[in-house]
Write a protein that holds these residues in place. Sequence first.
Motif, PDB file in Angstrom:
ATOM      1  N   UNK A   1       0.830  -1.206   0.000  1.00  0.00           N
ATOM      2  CA  UNK A   1       0.000   0.000   0.000  1.00  0.00           C
ATOM      3  C   UNK A   1       0.865   1.257   0.000  1.00  0.00           C
ATOM      4  N   UNK A   2       1.957   1.222   0.770  1.00  0.00           N
ATOM      5  CA  UNK A   2       2.864   2.368   0.791  1.00  0.00           C
ATOM      6  C   UNK A   2       3.562   2.539  -0.551  1.00  0.00           C
ATOM      7  N   UNK A   3       3.879   1.411  -1.193  1.00  0.00           N
ATOM      8  CA  UNK A   3       4.494   1.481  -2.514  1.00  0.00           C
ATOM      9  C   UNK A   3       3.561   2.183  -3.490  1.00  0.00           C
ATOM     10  N   UNK A   4       2.309   1.748  -3.526  1.00  0.00           N
ATOM     11  CA  UNK A   4       1.342   2.357  -4.450  1.00  0.00           C
ATOM     12  C   UNK A   4       1.130   3.822  -4.107  1.00  0.00           C
ATOM     13  N   UNK A   5       1.097   4.148  -2.823  1.00  0.00           N
ATOM     14  CA  UNK A   5       0.932   5.536  -2.400  1.00  0.00           C
ATOM     15  C   UNK A   5       2.103   6.389  -2.894  1.00  0.00           C
ATOM     16  N   UNK A   6       3.305   5.830  -2.840  1.00  0.00           N
ATOM     17  CA  UNK A   6       4.480   6.568  -3.320  1.00  0.00           C
ATOM     18  C   UNK A   6       4.392   6.798  -4.820  1.00  0.00           C
ATOM     19  N   UNK A   7       3.956   5.772  -5.560  1.00  0.00           N
ATOM     20  CA  UNK A   7       3.734   5.943  -6.995  1.00  0.00           C
ATOM     21  C   UNK A   7       2.738   7.074  -7.249  1.00  0.00           C
ATOM     22  N   UNK A   8       1.647   7.044  -6.492  1.00  0.00           N
ATOM     23  CA  UNK A   8       0.601   8.044  -6.685  1.00  0.00           C
ATOM     24  C   UNK A   8       1.131   9.452  -6.455  1.00  0.00           C
ATOM     25  N   UNK A   9       1.909   9.612  -5.390  1.00  0.00           N
ATOM     26  CA  UNK A   9       2.450  10.940  -5.083  1.00  0.00           C
ATOM     27  C   UNK A   9       3.394  11.407  -6.188  1.00  0.00           C
ATOM     28  N   UNK A  10       4.205  10.475  -6.721  1.00  0.00           N
ATOM     29  CA  UNK A  10       5.111  10.841  -7.814  1.00  0.00           C
ATOM     30  C   UNK A  10       4.338  11.233  -9.067  1.00  0.00           C
ATOM     31  N   UNK A  11       3.263  10.499  -9.356  1.00  0.00           N
ATOM     32  CA  UNK A  11       2.450  10.801 -10.529  1.00  0.00           C
ATOM     33  C   UNK A  11       1.711  12.125 -10.370  1.00  0.00           C
ATOM     34  N   UNK A  12       1.156  12.371  -9.179  1.00  0.00           N
ATOM     35  CA  UNK A  12       0.374  13.578  -8.968  1.00  0.00           C
ATOM     36  C   UNK A  12       1.239  14.830  -8.929  1.00  0.00           C
ATOM     37  N   UNK A  13       2.473  14.680  -8.472  1.00  0.00           N
ATOM     38  CA  UNK A  13       3.368  15.843  -8.425  1.00  0.00           C
ATOM     39  C   UNK A  13       4.108  16.060  -9.741  1.00  0.00           C
TER      40      UNK A  13
ATOM     41  N   UNK B   1      21.711   9.224  -4.925  1.00  0.00           N
ATOM     42  CA  UNK B   1      21.801   8.998  -3.479  1.00  0.00           C
ATOM     43  C   UNK B   1      20.821   9.897  -2.736  1.00  0.00           C
ATOM     44  N   UNK B   2      20.680  11.142  -3.189  1.00  0.00           N
ATOM     45  CA  UNK B   2      19.700  12.042  -2.575  1.00  0.00           C
ATOM     46  C   UNK B   2      18.278  11.513  -2.769  1.00  0.00           C
ATOM     47  N   UNK B   3      18.034  10.851  -3.916  1.00  0.00           N
ATOM     48  CA  UNK B   3      16.718  10.281  -4.188  1.00  0.00           C
ATOM     49  C   UNK B   3      16.400   9.170  -3.192  1.00  0.00           C
ATOM     50  N   UNK B   4      17.412   8.375  -2.819  1.00  0.00           N
ATOM     51  CA  UNK B   4      17.215   7.326  -1.811  1.00  0.00           C
ATOM     52  C   UNK B   4      16.684   7.948  -0.525  1.00  0.00           C
ATOM     53  N   UNK B   5      17.317   9.027  -0.105  1.00  0.00           N
ATOM     54  CA  UNK B   5      16.898   9.690   1.147  1.00  0.00           C
ATOM     55  C   UNK B   5      15.478  10.253   1.005  1.00  0.00           C
ATOM     56  N   UNK B   6      15.177  10.802  -0.157  1.00  0.00           N
ATOM     57  CA  UNK B   6      13.854  11.394  -0.393  1.00  0.00           C
ATOM     58  C   UNK B   6      12.754  10.343  -0.266  1.00  0.00           C
ATOM     59  N   UNK B   7      12.974   9.186  -0.868  1.00  0.00           N
ATOM     60  CA  UNK B   7      11.975   8.136  -0.786  1.00  0.00           C
ATOM     61  C   UNK B   7      11.902   7.546   0.623  1.00  0.00           C
ATOM     62  N   UNK B   8      13.023   7.525   1.317  1.00  0.00           N
ATOM     63  CA  UNK B   8      13.007   7.057   2.700  1.00  0.00           C
ATOM     64  C   UNK B   8      12.113   7.920   3.569  1.00  0.00           C
ATOM     65  N   UNK B   9      12.205   9.235   3.384  1.00  0.00           N
ATOM     66  CA  UNK B   9      11.332  10.144   4.131  1.00  0.00           C
ATOM     67  C   UNK B   9       9.863   9.932   3.749  1.00  0.00           C
TER      68      UNK B   9
END
Length: 542
Positions: free
Chosen positions: A365-377, A394-402
Amino acid sequence: MQCDICERRCVIPEGKTGACRHYVNQGGQLQEMYPNRFLQVGPIVIETMPMLHFYPGNRFLQITTTGCNLNCTGCVSAVIVQQMDPASTALCHATPAELVSQALEEDCIGIAFVLNDPIVSFTTFLNVAREAKKQGLLVGCSTNAYFTESALEQLLPYLDFINVGLKGISDQAYQACGALSAAPVLKNMARLYDCGVHLEVSCMYRRDNREEVIALAEYLSGISPRIPLQIMRFIPFAAADISLEPSIREAEKLCEELNSVMDYVYLFNSAGSDSINTFCPVCGQLIAERDFYGPMGARNRGPDMSAIQENGRICPGCGHEICYTGHAVPTAEEQESSFTGGYPFTRSLEMIEAILVSIGLKDEKKLVQTWEEALQSNSFQRLYRFYQDLDSYIDTIREFGRAVGEEEKAEELASYMRQTLEGIRQGWQDTAKLPRVYYCMGKPLFGIKGERLENQLVEAAGGISVNRELVDQGRPGQRVEMEKVIALDPEYIFTSTFTACSRDEFYQDCLELGLDVAAVRNKRIYAHPAPGWDFGSPRWIL
C-alpha cells in the motif's frame, strides 16, 4: 449475469466483479467501475505503439488506464495492469470530448489506446472512439483481442488500426494467461482484416515457444502474408524465468526463417538489429530504417520516407507495391517526453519500487501511495535527471526514505553508496591515463545516450565515456556510425544487460562488421552478471 465483453465470459453475481475487477453487476446490468479515468494521456509517435505500417512518423494521442483481462507471466506492463489500483487518485478524469480536444491541440491525427488493454475500459474506449470519429480523427489500440463477437462488432465501425498481441496459437498458451483457448483471437483477427481495419500482429518469442511462433506465422499467412508480424524477443520482466530469453542472433535467425512465410517480419527488443527495418519482400531493397526505442518500441531513423508516401508506395528497386496505410512524415527528434510513449513510464515505476524494496519496504500500500504521489506531483522528469547522476541518485534514496517513513534504512543505504563511490573514485585518482570506454546495447553500433546512468558508472569507475562524444539523442540511444567509433578507438566495451547478447556473439558481430578498435582486438568486451544490473535499480552498487 454473464459478462459479454471478454471471451472469459465471467459469471458475475449481484454486486460482485469478474476476473478483471473492472466491471460490476449492478441490478442485472454490467457497469464499468472506473469510467473516463486515465493513468497516462499524451502524444506519441505511432512507431512507439508499436505500429510500423500505418501513417509512419505521425503523432497520436496515447491514452492508458489500468488493468487487464488476462494475467501473463513476465508482462512488460505488470506494474500498471497488476499492481496499480484502478481507483487510485493518480488517475486523471477526462471526458471523450476533452481527450479529442487535447488530441487536436497537440497536432495528433488520431487516438491510440495502449500499454494496458481497452477490454477492461470498453465503454470508455467506445465513447472516446465515437467522439474521435466525429472530429475526423483516426482510432486504434493495442489489445489481446479476446473480445466477444458482440463487443468487437460494437467497436468495428470506429476502428482504423489495431495491434493484436498474441500469446501463441495453442490453447495452452492462452490457458497459461487465464483464458480458455486461442480460438476467439484467431477468429477476431480474420474479422478485423476482412473489415478493412489495418492489422499488425505481435507475438512474444521465448526459447520454449519457437515452433509455436512459426505455426502462428503460417496461420497468419493464410489470412494475408502482407500483415506485418512483430516478433517481441522475450525480456524477463517481473518474476519471469531469465533462461527463456533468446539471444538477438537466435531471434534474427527466426525472423529470417519467417520471412519465407510473411512479407514483413520485424524484431523488437533487440537494439541495433537490422531486423527492425522494412525491406522490399521481392528484391530486398531497404525501404525504411528504424532504431530500437525502448521495450516494444521503434523509431524511424532519417528523414527519407519517400518510398512509402500515400500516393507512391512503390519499391525504388523493383516497383513492387509496399504495403503501407496512410501518408508518412519524417519523425522529429524528442517529440515525446522521456516518460511518454512506449514503456519508460512503467520502467520508472519499477525503479521507484526497486529503491523502496532496497530500503526494506514490504507494505505494498505504501508502494502504491508513493507511486501516486510521484504521478500527482508530475515529478518523473526530475526523477529522470536524478537517475542520470550518481550523486543525485543517493539524494533520491533519502527522499523516498522520508516519503515512506524509513529514514534510518534509507540513510544506511545512502551512506553505503556514498562511501563506496568515494572509495572507488579515490582508487583511480592517481592513474596517469584513463581508459576509453564504449557502452552499447544489443549490437555493437547501438550506442547508449551519453547522459545515461550506464555511462555515469563508467566515469565513476575511472573510465572516459566515449559515448559523450557519440550519442546525444534517442531513447535509450541510437545507431552510431562505425567510422566514429573507430576514430575514438575505445579500449573497453561494455554491453547493457537490458537486451541480452553473449560476449562471444557480440565479439562475432564486431568481427563481421569490421569494428577495428582496441577493445575488439584485445577482446576487452564485458557484460554484467545479471539482467537489469545497470538499468536504474540500486543493484548497480549492491
